[in-house]
Design an enzyme around this catalytic site. Structure first.
Site, PDB file in Angstrom:
ATOM      1  N   SER A 138       0.860  -1.177   0.000  1.00  0.00           N
ATOM      2  CA  SER A 138       0.000   0.000   0.000  1.00  0.00           C
ATOM      3  C   SER A 138       0.899   1.230   0.000  1.00  0.00           C
ATOM      4  O   SER A 138       2.120   1.123   0.141  1.00  0.00           O
ATOM      5  CB  SER A 138      -0.939  -0.001   1.219  1.00  0.00           C
ATOM      6  OG  SER A 138      -0.203  -0.070   2.422  1.00  0.00           O
ATOM      7  N   SER A 203      -6.615 -14.167   2.183  1.00  0.00           N
ATOM      8  CA  SER A 203      -5.545 -14.798   1.413  1.00  0.00           C
ATOM      9  C   SER A 203      -4.818 -15.815   2.283  1.00  0.00           C
ATOM     10  O   SER A 203      -4.228 -15.460   3.307  1.00  0.00           O
ATOM     11  CB  SER A 203      -4.553 -13.750   0.901  1.00  0.00           C
ATOM     12  OG  SER A 203      -3.358 -14.374   0.451  1.00  0.00           O
ATOM     13  N   ALA A 204      -4.844 -17.068   1.864  1.00  0.00           N
ATOM     14  CA  ALA A 204      -4.176 -18.121   2.630  1.00  0.00           C
ATOM     15  C   ALA A 204      -2.668 -17.906   2.672  1.00  0.00           C
ATOM     16  O   ALA A 204      -2.021 -18.149   3.702  1.00  0.00           O
ATOM     17  CB  ALA A 204      -4.497 -19.486   2.026  1.00  0.00           C
ATOM     18  N   CYS A 358      -0.654   2.803 -13.125  1.00  0.00           N
ATOM     19  CA  CYS A 358      -1.161   3.328 -11.856  1.00  0.00           C
ATOM     20  C   CYS A 358      -0.346   4.530 -11.394  1.00  0.00           C
ATOM     21  O   CYS A 358      -0.905   5.518 -10.901  1.00  0.00           O
ATOM     22  CB  CYS A 358      -1.155   2.230 -10.796  1.00  0.00           C
ATOM     23  SG  CYS A 358      -2.379   0.935 -11.083  1.00  0.00           S
TER      24      CYS A 358
END
Length: 400
Positions: A138, A203-204, A358
């Protein structure tokens, strides 16, 4: 440019190129030019494909090697600043995706796990090498730092510290981290602020990694959908997860936060946001990077949290995401020799396109990064000035 011209299947090849050239000229971009942001076209079908398919055609043709650009980030910055995305036709598949996002819940409990399986479970080897040493996927907080990718780790440390200060964490508090990723925020808050943390992920791969990272700390990492949470916490934080919640679930999300937050608690949301109040779905990003993702607008967040929580502070440092993404891109390119045996050349082009597109979007200020702070009933005296002062003093006394 008329829609008849774009949609006419019999348009000569040179006309497709002329139309594309006229559009790119509005952004100061030249076809086969010599500047870093000019595009180099290797397949003449590129022009028709993009003009007919829009975002999907542009991204997939790059993955297929039909065109190149030395500085994709600047290319996208210029394209978005010129508003060219609004002048391209929407592919029928794009239109269907947007309509589905409006009519159907694409982020049900079952579908929510898709992004965990298809993106975050790609492989820890990729993210370990691309991200900073603390595995923060992030936006970093680059205040006072140069753009040097070597400062990525420091920027991420500053982001973690800022979050903990905004939440006014104190020893013994219970912190809920919704969408805890690889557990770095949970570990940081437990180690440096003495809080007990419950981290939630779908998420594993992230769960296993986070559990190992936090093994010696007061941290519990669970594999669970946020909608199933029914506990009470002093503080709640959610970083880089709200983009996966979806418009049909925004109200439910804030209901979950409200029921899990103590009356004197605080909630911090860290999310990418859109300037426009519409269903913000990019077809290429949705297919190849974040399945079922959707960016919220200011109005989306305001409407969904209204009458549930009191907004205490709204902080925009979207320009910092540009620097974060470019640092990730630099690390990804440097790490590729160690990754190429596990990933295809087409994957490399896909991830290169994603990171640069992005970065260009944040640089053009087309999308934003927000940290928003709420309390259940309103904090007497407010919080904004206080956290800035405390953050400054803490940074001096306890350098991270």
């Amino acid at each position: 440019m008329s829609s008849d011209c774009v949609e006419n299947q019999k348009t000569p090849a040179d006309s497709w190129q002329r139309i594309a050239s006229d559009l790119l000229d509005e952004a100061g971009i030249e076809i086969n030019g010599s500047r870093p942001f000019d595009i180099q076209v290797h397949n003449q079908q590129f022009f028709k494909r993009v003009l007919q398919q829009g975002s999907m055609g542009l991204g997939e043709s790059y993955m297929d090697g039909w065109w190149d650009c030395e500085r994709l980030d600047i290319f996208f910055q210029r394209v978005l600043r010129a508003g060219l995305e609004n002048k391209l036709p929407q592919n029928i598949n794009d239109i269907i995706k947007i309509a589905m996002a409006r009519l159907r819940n694409l982020q049900t409990k079952k579908r929510a796990r898709i992004v965990g399986e298809e993106h975050y479970d790609l492989g820890n080897d990729l993210f370990e090498l691309m991200l900073d040493p603390y595995m923060q996927y992030s936006c970093g907080y680059w205040k006072g730092l140069s753009d040097d990718p070597a400062n990525l780790a420091k920027a991420q440390e500053q982001k973690l510290h800022l979050i903990c200060e905004k939440l006014q964490l104190k020893p013994g508090m219970q912190l809920l981290d919704i969408g805890c990723g690889w557990g770095r925020l949970a570990a940081y808050a437990a180690k440096h602020f003495g809080v007990s943390v419950t981290g939630v992920t779908i998420s594993a791969e992230q769960q296993k990694y986070a559990q190992a990272r936090c093994a010696d700390l007061d941290v519990n990492i669970i594999l669970e959908d946020y909608r199933d949470l029914h506990e009470q916490y002093d503080r709640i934080v959610s970083v880089g997860m709200f983009e996966h919640v979806g418009p049909k679930n925004y109200a439910t999300y804030f209901d979950v936060v409200k029921r899990n937050l103590k009356p004197d608690g605080l909630f911090l949301l860290h999310t990418i946001g859109s300037n426009r109040n519409k269903v913000n779905v990019d077809a290429w990003i949705g297919k190849y990077i974040f399945p079922n993702g959707c960016l919220p607008s200011v109005q989306n967040i305001g409407d969904s949290s209204e009458n549930k929580l009191v907004m205490e502070d709204w902080h925009n440092f979207g320009a910092d995401y540009d620097r974060t993404l470019m640092a990730w891109h630099s690390r990804f390119q440097a790490a590729w020799p160690s990754l190429e045996n596990n990933y295809t050349p087409r994957f490399k082009r896909m991830f290169t396109y994603y990171l640069n597109a992005c970065a260009g979007a944040f640089r053009a200020r087309d999308i934003q990064l927000w940290q928003i702070l709420w309390s259940p009933q309103g904090c007497e005296g407010g919080l904004r000035a206080e956290y800035h002062i405390r953050n400054k003093l803490s940074a001096i006394k306890n350098p991270v």
